[in-house]
Design an enzyme around this catalytic site. Sequence first.
Site, mmCIF file in Angstrom:
data_model
loop_
_atom_site.group_PDB
_atom_site.id
_atom_site.type_symbol
_atom_site.label_atom_id
_atom_site.label_comp_id
_atom_site.label_asym_id
_atom_site.label_seq_id
_atom_site.Cartn_x
_atom_site.Cartn_y
_atom_site.Cartn_z
ATOM 1 N N GLY A 76 0.775 -1.239 0.000
ATOM 2 C CA GLY A 76 0.000 0.000 0.000
ATOM 3 C C GLY A 76 0.804 1.286 0.000
ATOM 4 O O GLY A 76 0.417 2.269 -0.621
ATOM 5 N N ASP A 113 0.312 3.522 4.211
ATOM 6 C CA ASP A 113 -0.667 4.286 3.444
ATOM 7 C C ASP A 113 -1.739 4.875 4.344
ATOM 8 O O ASP A 113 -2.073 6.045 4.248
ATOM 9 C CB ASP A 113 -1.293 3.424 2.315
ATOM 10 C CG ASP A 113 -1.817 2.074 2.804
ATOM 11 O OD1 ASP A 113 -1.776 1.788 4.017
ATOM 12 O OD2 ASP A 113 -2.270 1.283 1.945
ATOM 13 N N ASP A 135 -5.970 2.839 10.162
ATOM 14 C CA ASP A 135 -7.401 2.540 10.241
ATOM 15 C C ASP A 135 -7.693 2.057 11.664
ATOM 16 O O ASP A 135 -7.765 2.871 12.576
ATOM 17 C CB ASP A 135 -7.701 1.503 9.155
ATOM 18 C CG ASP A 135 -9.163 1.179 8.993
ATOM 19 O OD1 ASP A 135 -9.993 2.081 9.091
ATOM 20 O OD2 ASP A 135 -9.485 -0.001 8.742
ATOM 21 N N LYS A 155 -7.820 7.526 9.651
ATOM 22 C CA LYS A 155 -9.261 7.473 9.943
ATOM 23 C C LYS A 155 -9.409 7.301 11.451
ATOM 24 O O LYS A 155 -9.592 6.186 11.939
ATOM 25 C CB LYS A 155 -9.891 6.262 9.240
ATOM 26 C CG LYS A 155 -9.968 6.356 7.735
ATOM 27 C CD LYS A 155 -10.958 5.337 7.162
ATOM 28 C CE LYS A 155 -10.267 4.179 6.539
ATOM 29 N NZ LYS A 155 -11.160 3.255 5.786
ATOM 30 N N VAL A 168 -11.462 3.925 1.084
ATOM 31 C CA VAL A 168 -10.828 4.684 0.003
ATOM 32 C C VAL A 168 -9.867 3.812 -0.802
ATOM 33 O O VAL A 168 -9.339 2.819 -0.292
ATOM 34 C CB VAL A 168 -10.082 5.924 0.559
ATOM 35 C CG1 VAL A 168 -11.061 6.947 1.100
ATOM 36 C CG2 VAL A 168 -9.084 5.528 1.635
ATOM 37 N N ASP A 194 -5.787 -0.240 -2.139
ATOM 38 C CA ASP A 194 -6.478 -1.181 -3.029
ATOM 39 C C ASP A 194 -7.844 -1.605 -2.523
ATOM 40 O O ASP A 194 -8.174 -1.481 -1.336
ATOM 41 C CB ASP A 194 -5.641 -2.452 -3.180
ATOM 42 C CG ASP A 194 -5.667 -3.300 -1.903
ATOM 43 O OD1 ASP A 194 -5.230 -2.802 -0.847
ATOM 44 O OD2 ASP A 194 -6.162 -4.441 -1.955
ATOM 45 N N ARG A 226 -4.843 0.430 -7.142
ATOM 46 C CA ARG A 226 -3.611 1.017 -6.587
ATOM 47 C C ARG A 226 -3.030 2.056 -7.537
ATOM 48 O O ARG A 226 -2.343 2.968 -7.130
ATOM 49 C CB ARG A 226 -2.558 -0.069 -6.326
ATOM 50 C CG ARG A 226 -2.931 -1.067 -5.246
ATOM 51 C CD ARG A 226 -1.689 -1.835 -4.807
ATOM 52 N NE ARG A 226 -1.984 -3.047 -4.059
ATOM 53 C CZ ARG A 226 -2.172 -3.091 -2.740
ATOM 54 N NH1 ARG A 226 -2.150 -1.988 -2.036
ATOM 55 N NH2 ARG A 226 -2.402 -4.243 -2.129
HETATM 56 P P1 IMP Z 1 -5.418 -1.288 10.246
HETATM 57 O O1 IMP Z 1 -4.541 -2.418 10.728
HETATM 58 O O2 IMP Z 1 -6.865 -1.573 10.495
HETATM 59 O O3 IMP Z 1 -5.013 0.064 10.757
HETATM 60 O O4 IMP Z 1 -5.357 -1.297 8.700
HETATM 61 C C1 IMP Z 1 -4.338 -0.740 8.015
HETATM 62 C C2 IMP Z 1 -4.218 -1.397 6.671
HETATM 63 O O5 IMP Z 1 -5.484 -1.737 6.111
HETATM 64 C C3 IMP Z 1 -3.587 -0.394 5.756
HETATM 65 O O6 IMP Z 1 -2.214 -0.672 5.643
HETATM 66 C C4 IMP Z 1 -4.318 -0.581 4.463
HETATM 67 O O7 IMP Z 1 -3.572 -1.452 3.651
HETATM 68 C C5 IMP Z 1 -5.634 -1.233 4.810
HETATM 69 N N1 IMP Z 1 -6.769 -0.262 4.786
HETATM 70 C C6 IMP Z 1 -7.359 0.344 5.826
HETATM 71 N N2 IMP Z 1 -8.343 1.170 5.442
HETATM 72 C C7 IMP Z 1 -8.357 1.117 4.095
HETATM 73 C C8 IMP Z 1 -9.139 1.773 3.081
HETATM 74 O O8 IMP Z 1 -10.032 2.625 3.322
HETATM 75 N N3 IMP Z 1 -8.852 1.436 1.804
HETATM 76 C C9 IMP Z 1 -7.880 0.544 1.470
HETATM 77 N N4 IMP Z 1 -7.112 -0.078 2.373
HETATM 78 C C10 IMP Z 1 -7.355 0.184 3.675
HETATM 79 MG MG MG Z 2 -3.223 -2.745 2.253
#
Ligand code: IMP
Ligand code: MG
Length: 180
Positions: free
Chosen positions: A50, A105, A108, A136, A158, A164, A170
């Site tokens: 990402g 990237d 979340d 976010k 997004v 992706d 991407r």
């Molecule tokens: P987390 O572990 O939930 O913080 O997720 C982070 C990973 O999930 C990031 O590195 C992204 O690859 C993917 N991700 C989280 N939100 C999105 C989104 O809105 N679109 C695409 N990929 C996302």
């Molecule tokens: Mg990802």
Amino acid sequence: MNYLKNNNYAEKPAVLIESEKIAERIKKMGNLIAGRYAGKHTTVVAVSNGAVLFVADLIRNISVPLQLDTISAYSYEGSESSGKISFSSKMKLEISDRHVLLVDDILDTGRTLKRLKNYLKTLNPAGLETCVLLDKPSRRLVDINADYVGFEIADNFVVGYGLDYNEYYRNLPYIGVLNT
Ligand code: IMP
Ligand code: MG
């Protein structure tokens, strides 16, 4: 057309952040980071896939000597985080005694960055900071914030500029929202 029902990935997602805005913001982030890392042995570690586009533009705006490496992480399937993070710890470079900037990237739930940060800590870097293009905050499930954030966004899924949906989109030059 509904993307999630008709997955041909052909229709353009609606623009959330246009490419000019991304470039402008990255320039500022790069300058800020360059100031903080001047005189330090710096290693940028990008989370692939990402963060690949983001880090390519970011490091060209960080005007201090640095090394670049990548680490792979996977958690999403479609637009729902599976909650299970897998990552490959194979980095090419040694980071002990280096000032590490971990670049992803998007932040979340925070699980990926927290997991990777904890892992990198075990390798004894001299410093460890994090940088994400998108944040976010309303989705956070674990206690982590990034040291450098490009844009805070609402809870939309997004795509584009490295992000992706099922590994597609991407290559979009902007950040877009899928028509779910
Ligand atoms: P987390 O572990 O939930 O913080 O997720 C982070 C990973 O999930 C990031 O590195 C992204 O690859 C993917 N991700 C989280 N939100 C999105 C989104 O809105 N679109 C695409 N990929 C996302
Ligand atoms: Mg990802």
